[in-house]
Design a protein around this motif. Sequence first.
Motif, PDB file in Angstrom:
ATOM      1  N   THR A 139       4.101  -2.432  11.463  1.00 24.13           N
ATOM      2  CA  THR A 139       2.688  -2.133  11.205  1.00 24.13           C
ATOM      3  C   THR A 139       2.325  -2.718   9.849  1.00 24.13           C
ATOM      4  N   SER A 140       1.108  -3.164   9.689  1.00 23.84           N
ATOM      5  CA  SER A 140       0.692  -3.666   8.377  1.00 23.84           C
ATOM      6  C   SER A 140       0.275  -2.531   7.455  1.00 23.84           C
ATOM      7  N   GLN A 141       0.251  -1.301   8.006  1.00 23.87           N
ATOM      8  CA  GLN A 141      -0.142  -0.153   7.182  1.00 23.87           C
ATOM      9  C   GLN A 141       0.949   0.905   7.230  1.00 23.87           C
ATOM     10  N   ARG A 142       1.709   0.987   6.160  1.00 26.98           N
ATOM     11  CA  ARG A 142       2.843   1.903   6.129  1.00 26.98           C
ATOM     12  C   ARG A 142       2.444   3.358   6.277  1.00 26.98           C
ATOM     13  N   SER A 143       1.167   3.643   6.102  1.00 24.74           N
ATOM     14  CA  SER A 143       0.698   5.032   6.216  1.00 24.74           C
ATOM     15  C   SER A 143       0.499   5.468   7.664  1.00 24.74           C
ATOM     16  N   GLN A 144       0.734   4.577   8.633  1.00 22.83           N
ATOM     17  CA  GLN A 144       0.579   4.941  10.053  1.00 22.83           C
ATOM     18  C   GLN A 144       1.823   5.683  10.530  1.00 22.83           C
ATOM     19  N   TYR A 145       2.019   6.904  10.002  1.00 22.83           N
ATOM     20  CA  TYR A 145       3.261   7.639  10.228  1.00 22.83           C
ATOM     21  C   TYR A 145       3.496   7.966  11.700  1.00 22.83           C
ATOM     22  N   ASP A 146       2.422   8.329  12.375  1.00 20.64           N
ATOM     23  CA  ASP A 146       2.516   8.703  13.774  1.00 20.64           C
ATOM     24  C   ASP A 146       3.045   7.521  14.605  1.00 20.64           C
ATOM     25  N   TYR A 147       2.457   6.380  14.370  1.00 14.30           N
ATOM     26  CA  TYR A 147       2.822   5.133  15.051  1.00 14.30           C
ATOM     27  C   TYR A 147       4.275   4.760  14.737  1.00 14.30           C
ATOM     28  N   ILE A 148       4.673   4.973  13.485  1.00 14.81           N
ATOM     29  CA  ILE A 148       6.039   4.644  13.054  1.00 14.81           C
ATOM     30  C   ILE A 148       7.064   5.513  13.767  1.00 14.81           C
ATOM     31  N   VAL A 149       6.794   6.825  13.823  1.00 13.30           N
ATOM     32  CA  VAL A 149       7.762   7.731  14.471  1.00 13.30           C
ATOM     33  C   VAL A 149       7.894   7.376  15.949  1.00 13.30           C
ATOM     34  N   VAL A 183       4.959   0.023  21.587  1.00 19.03           N
ATOM     35  CA  VAL A 183       4.345   1.297  22.034  1.00 19.03           C
ATOM     36  C   VAL A 183       2.850   1.281  21.753  1.00 19.03           C
ATOM     37  N   ALA A 184       2.152   2.187  22.424  1.00 15.91           N
ATOM     38  CA  ALA A 184       0.711   2.336  22.197  1.00 15.91           C
ATOM     39  C   ALA A 184       0.451   2.802  20.771  1.00 15.91           C
ATOM     40  N   TYR A 185      -0.683   2.355  20.217  1.00 12.36           N
ATOM     41  CA  TYR A 185      -1.072   2.811  18.884  1.00 12.36           C
ATOM     42  C   TYR A 185      -2.226   3.776  19.023  1.00 12.36           C
ATOM     43  N   ASN A 186      -2.008   5.014  18.614  1.00  7.26           N
ATOM     44  CA  ASN A 186      -3.077   6.010  18.622  1.00  7.26           C
ATOM     45  C   ASN A 186      -3.800   6.027  19.973  1.00  7.26           C
ATOM     46  N   GLY A 187      -3.029   5.908  21.046  1.00  3.75           N
ATOM     47  CA  GLY A 187      -3.604   5.897  22.382  1.00  3.75           C
ATOM     48  C   GLY A 187      -4.039   4.532  22.879  1.00  3.75           C
ATOM     49  N   VAL A 188      -4.036   3.515  21.941  1.00  2.00           N
ATOM     50  CA  VAL A 188      -4.445   2.162  22.338  1.00  2.00           C
ATOM     51  C   VAL A 188      -3.211   1.381  22.786  1.00  2.00           C
ATOM     52  N   PRO A 189      -3.138   0.960  24.063  1.00  2.00           N
ATOM     53  CA  PRO A 189      -1.966   0.196  24.498  1.00  2.00           C
ATOM     54  C   PRO A 189      -1.915  -1.144  23.774  1.00  2.00           C
ATOM     55  N   GLN A 190      -0.712  -1.601  23.436  1.00  2.00           N
ATOM     56  CA  GLN A 190      -0.547  -2.900  22.796  1.00  2.00           C
ATOM     57  C   GLN A 190      -0.432  -3.958  23.881  1.00  2.00           C
ATOM     58  N   ASN A 191      -1.218  -5.022  23.756  1.00  2.00           N
ATOM     59  CA  ASN A 191      -1.236  -6.043  24.810  1.00  2.00           C
ATOM     60  C   ASN A 191      -0.271  -7.185  24.516  1.00  2.00           C
ATOM     61  N   PHE A 192       0.980  -6.813  24.187  1.00  2.00           N
ATOM     62  CA  PHE A 192       1.971  -7.869  23.961  1.00  2.00           C
ATOM     63  C   PHE A 192       3.351  -7.350  24.351  1.00  2.00           C
ATOM     64  N   SER A 193       4.239  -8.272  24.639  1.00  2.00           N
ATOM     65  CA  SER A 193       5.630  -7.896  24.886  1.00  2.00           C
ATOM     66  C   SER A 193       6.369  -7.899  23.547  1.00  2.00           C
ATOM     67  N   TRP A 194       7.456  -7.168  23.486  1.00  2.00           N
ATOM     68  CA  TRP A 194       8.274  -7.173  22.278  1.00  2.00           C
ATOM     69  C   TRP A 194       9.702  -6.805  22.646  1.00  2.00           C
ATOM     70  N   THR A 195      10.621  -7.008  21.707  1.00  2.00           N
ATOM     71  CA  THR A 195      12.034  -6.705  21.910  1.00  2.00           C
ATOM     72  C   THR A 195      12.220  -5.300  22.492  1.00  2.00           C
ATOM     73  N   PRO A 196      12.878  -5.205  23.650  1.00  2.00           N
ATOM     74  CA  PRO A 196      13.121  -3.855  24.190  1.00  2.00           C
ATOM     75  C   PRO A 196      13.920  -3.026  23.190  1.00  2.00           C
ATOM     76  N   PHE A 197      13.553  -1.780  23.020  1.00  2.00           N
ATOM     77  CA  PHE A 197      14.236  -0.923  22.052  1.00  2.00           C
ATOM     78  C   PHE A 197      14.153   0.509  22.548  1.00  2.00           C
ATOM     79  N   ASP A 198      15.298   1.075  22.875  1.00  2.00           N
ATOM     80  CA  ASP A 198      15.283   2.404  23.473  1.00  2.00           C
ATOM     81  C   ASP A 198      15.703   3.494  22.492  1.00  2.00           C
TER      82      ASP A 198
END
Lengths: 694, 694
Positions: free
Chosen positions: A298-308, A317-332
């Motif tokens: 994230t470009s904003q380190r204060s996005q704690y919810d998104y980080i966790v 993962v979705a950001y604040n309910g907004v789905p991300q429209n890109f693929s990324w490295t699978p991470f479980d």
Amino acid sequence: MVKSHHKKTAAAAVVAAALASTASAQTYRRAAACPDLGCIYPPDQSTFVAGQAFDIRIEVQAPANGTAPYNNGVPSEDFALYIGGKGAELEEVASFYQIEDPIVEKYNFTYFEDLFYEANDTATLVNVHAKSYRHLTLYNPGKYELKLQYNGNMETLAEWEVLPLAEKAKAKNVILFVGDGMAPSMVTAARLLGHKSINGKYQSKLKLDECTGFGMQHTHSIDSFITDSANSATALMAGHKSTVNALNTFTDSTGKGYGNPKFETIFEMGRRINNAKIGIVSTAYLADATPAAVCTHTSQRSQYDYIVDQFLDGGAVAYNGVPQNFSWTPFDGVDVIFGGGGKDFVPKDSNKNVSKIERFQDRGYQFVTTNSSLFELDHSKRALGLFGEDTLPTWVDRHVFPENLADFPAWNPENNTFTAPSTDVPGLKEMTLKALDILHTRSKADGSPFMMMSEAASIDKAMHVTDYPRALGELLELDDTVRATIDRLEELGLMEDTLVVVTADHGHGFDVYGSADTEYLQQAQTNDTKRDAIGTYRESGLSAYQVPADVSPQNNTVFESPYGKGFPVNWDPRYTAAMGFAADVEQYEDFKIKTAPRKTSIRELETGRYRADPEDSPNGFYMSGNLPTSGAQGVHSLVDVGVYAFGAGASTFNGMQDSTQIGQRIAEVLSLGRDKKGDFAVCKRNNDGKCKKQ
Amino acid sequence: MVKSHHKKTAAAAVVAAALASTASAQTYRRAAACPDLGCIYPPDQSTFVAGQAFDIRIEVQAPANGTAPYNNGVPSEDFALYIGGKGAELEEVASFYQIEDPIVEKYNFTYFEDLFYEANDTATLVNVHAKSYRHLTLYNPGKYELKLQYNGNMETLAEWEVLPLAEKAKAKNVILFVGDGMAPSMVTAARLLGHKSINGKYQSKLKLDECTGFGMQHTHSIDSFITDSANSATALMAGHKSTVNALNTFTDSTGKGYGNPKFETIFEMGRRINNAKIGIVSTAYLADATPAAVCTHTSQRSQYDYIVDQFLDGGAVAYNGVPQNFSWTPFDGVDVIFGGGGKDFVPKDSNKNVSKIERFQDRGYQFVTTNSSLFELDHSKRALGLFGEDTLPTWVDRHVFPENLADFPAWNPENNTFTAPSTDVPGLKEMTLKALDILHTRSKADGSPFMMMSEAASIDKAMHVTDYPRALGELLELDDTVRATIDRLEELGLMEDTLVVVTADHGHGFDVYGSADTEYLQQAQTNDTKRDAIGTYRESGLSAYQVPADVSPQNNTVFESPYGKGFPVNWDPRYTAAMGFAADVEQYEDFKIKTAPRKTSIRELETGRYRADPEDSPNGFYMSGNLPTSGAQGVHSLVDVGVYAFGAGASTFNGMQDSTQIGQRIAEVLSLGRDKKGDFAVCKRNNDGKCKKQ
């Protein structure tokens, strides 16, 4: 290289001339990593591990007003990025990667050009056209050239490098310790407090002093020479410089905390390629910048919810309910995560009532909240440990002033909130050793490697509020933890396979410059006579931290510390080290350890300015500080920081290096680079998340 | 080791108990390296190169009053020192060395026990009995034990170590560069000023960054954790910790600057064993501590006259007309000595009308006083260069503000005084390269090695008066000198035989913590709004020193500096680095470079206190300082300093080390250690001063 870039193209000369008229625009920048009106991310000078995933983003900006307006603020509709191996013919990026060209984003933003513009509240409006290309990679080592063509004949050029593949792995596992804010001067001061010297010779030393690989690294970021802990941790963990507040992304001009161009961390690469078991330990709240930099974006380190959320589900993962429209490295999800910051795992209000703790538990994580329960964990299973609501109590408060523990809220099982007084709280050593046990057991089960990041966070947090003794206590605890971790690795027979790197993400202006006779200082009645209590040169004398209160520092007995080997015998001697103060707010200084953690040395006036608070140190003398009086804390500094390496591949870190080389060299020691043939990015995964080799 | 010493003997326990009652005696010490009433020099923990010469001194002290009087102030008449290999039976020292026991010296001294005693003007009187044994050595590597028996059953114990002989020499020659006061934070800041970075990656770097051996060293001295430049230079050049103000001696309690127990420097050893050609270069006055530490001996660095005499005649010369009653390493003068400080070479008054310049000339030295004449020197002959009356002008004054040169008095051939305005003055690079030419030519003539010490002195001198830009200019000049010296060594084909070590003798509390918009600061009207001009984190921005005044720092062009590669393009940009201030006197800060060298930031009040002088920076904001207001200068700090090594044996300096190990490791690389069989101390010398091999 870059010099010739900018000298050989006519377009670049045009841009340079345009910028010349905005020479004053230093205080604030239109956009980071974007010197021209056209911007390329990753920017010029980026270096990649072969096969490391990243997004590309291009922007064309047009200021509508200010000192350098362009075309009435209308950027060209027509712009394209070309890429190719150095010297080869460049190809349009969509064609190079055989992907579709994304839609053009159009938006604007404003900024102040300098302090005079800000004082006059005169903002500059900038219109932007942009495109992002997601989840790409480069496999072939060597140099690459990029050219962004826009506004007719304008060009922005960039050069990238893909590092050579390692011949072979020197280590299987890595443990990266981060002493947040640990300047070299603080390491020296910690040695003075924690170890006895006789006639100038130390009788024992720090574990850091025994490192077999030693170097220093430059900490500055893309857009500023003073870094925050987010982008500096990014350099350590992903090998890329970024901008202030950004975690494993470049900061685009959207002003949004999500969707910025990302890049893969070495931890994500280790998981993707080797199914590495990943551990995160921090004495901070876990959503804080350094632990977050292991695997979140994230470009904003204060996005704690998104980080966790990303700790559990990775960067797509979705950001604040907004789905991300890109693929990324699978991470479980990480295997172990221990620290503070329960606040970011529990529901904050009725609108967001999903406990993240339950989400972790649903995914098979054990959940612990006390030091005692830490020792009951099953080493074969994943674990989440939240030992406090926010940043955990410091070593000094746990050991010297335990009465302060009551002020640190911890888990209350009666109502599933962090509201109980803290009584049974682990330190960095306990968390790190337990995380190592779990990682080792889980790695052994399937033959995979492990990768751990362990952060002594409150070195930095105590420095920010000029609570120097607590900062040094945290540094000594880090040293003790490194010693214990290496001892444990040796017991387990893992030291030959494991690289241990200890470094900092940045410094704080700090040094020791004498001793203070605190008894004289307390009794003196004027500012001048109080300052007379400071002894310099010969009168600095010897460390009084290594003798009991009733014994002279000149006594050559090596006393055992009641706090263990490598800690002060006496934390509150009459003759203290006179220290601190290079980038600080105002304060009254008495050179004594605060019996309660210092929250701040200043008080806010009605004007919004901050002034030294006499009640903070009633018998101290006034020091004016050298930061804006609009701020309430000390700040980071420029100094290169130490790199202390042990175990397999340690000598890789000898000498002077850039912060990004820490991440890159860890990748080299672990041999994480992959050419196309060896890449697993496109493979199918088993249910256990492990990638089937092709 | 030492712990058991002090726990196993009943006598030590008695002394410890006595000291316990003087636990407050930290501000001032009865005597350095003397924790008990009996003192041994060299003290406990001393380490020697095999065959290194030294004096032994023992003292028995008895305070007559104060907090811990002993026997009405009467020390025992009967005391003796025993010595032997560790574990062997100890032998009385005169018998061990087969020498005569010296006569007992009897005297007394007074001191204040702490600041309260000083405030009340209550001194403690101490009576002393002492003996000195001169010009001894130890040949056999290993541990030695010493026991001073006195006052009946009292004992003071010590342990020494003689280092192993090197298996073979790794290098023949050595050049030791000392950046006086060069803290790691200053190296980082100098890189920021002198080199351009683009998107966080430096496009060029310091020569120091290319070192092939890198470590850090602890700078503290025997009696205090903050060192001055005399005893820290002593550690670098002789491998022994000493006390504040002492040069290659331990400071005894006589209060005299001569006759203290000495030890041989590695330069003296190189001359004695290999007839090494010796060079000294400094931008300071040559009698200053760092150049003096090459081959002179006094406990008082201010004995300039005595020091200059020793450059020519070695450590056994008369002091102020008083003959020294001891033998010492034969030393027939340095081969090259270039620097400032003509003041200490010319007659000061009618009572002392011998010009030392003439004494040097009588002994065959060429004498030069200008940069131009430097280039006319015959490389085969010895040379004395005195390029100014005092400390030489800084690089910044020579290159950026040459109008200031007129204020630096230089040689006036019309009346043989240093009274002419300085116009033709060399810098560190010119002096060092010429010294290298002479040393090389003279070494080649007889196949001997060379050893040079070159000091960038005004890093420290500018820091003391908080003139940060000038300090960084000196650091960049040092880096430029190191680069040019290594280039020259490579041209000469000497790099495989030569070790180059660059280090500092101590740090200064210093860091960069942001940038300052000096234009906004100058125009702002209040202290608070002036401090608003400081930008931190993102607003620190990029280095404006690497672009011309009319170009934005965000411009990615690498501009050539008018001052040469590795120097700022612009020394006086609008956006400067906000820096400094960790152990300083008061000042008004405007973050601009001073057009004239800063002499001080304070003015003296009638009370004797020093206060910030508004005229020093008329538009600056007030900073209070954190030192006693009775002092007029900033002071040194604790921080470990960097060790940057190049050439043969460079990796010897990797990692963390003590300052004394610099001297010891140079001796190891050059293989200066000698067992009895290989020792030349007792040989006859030829007329050329060369020692005939036995």
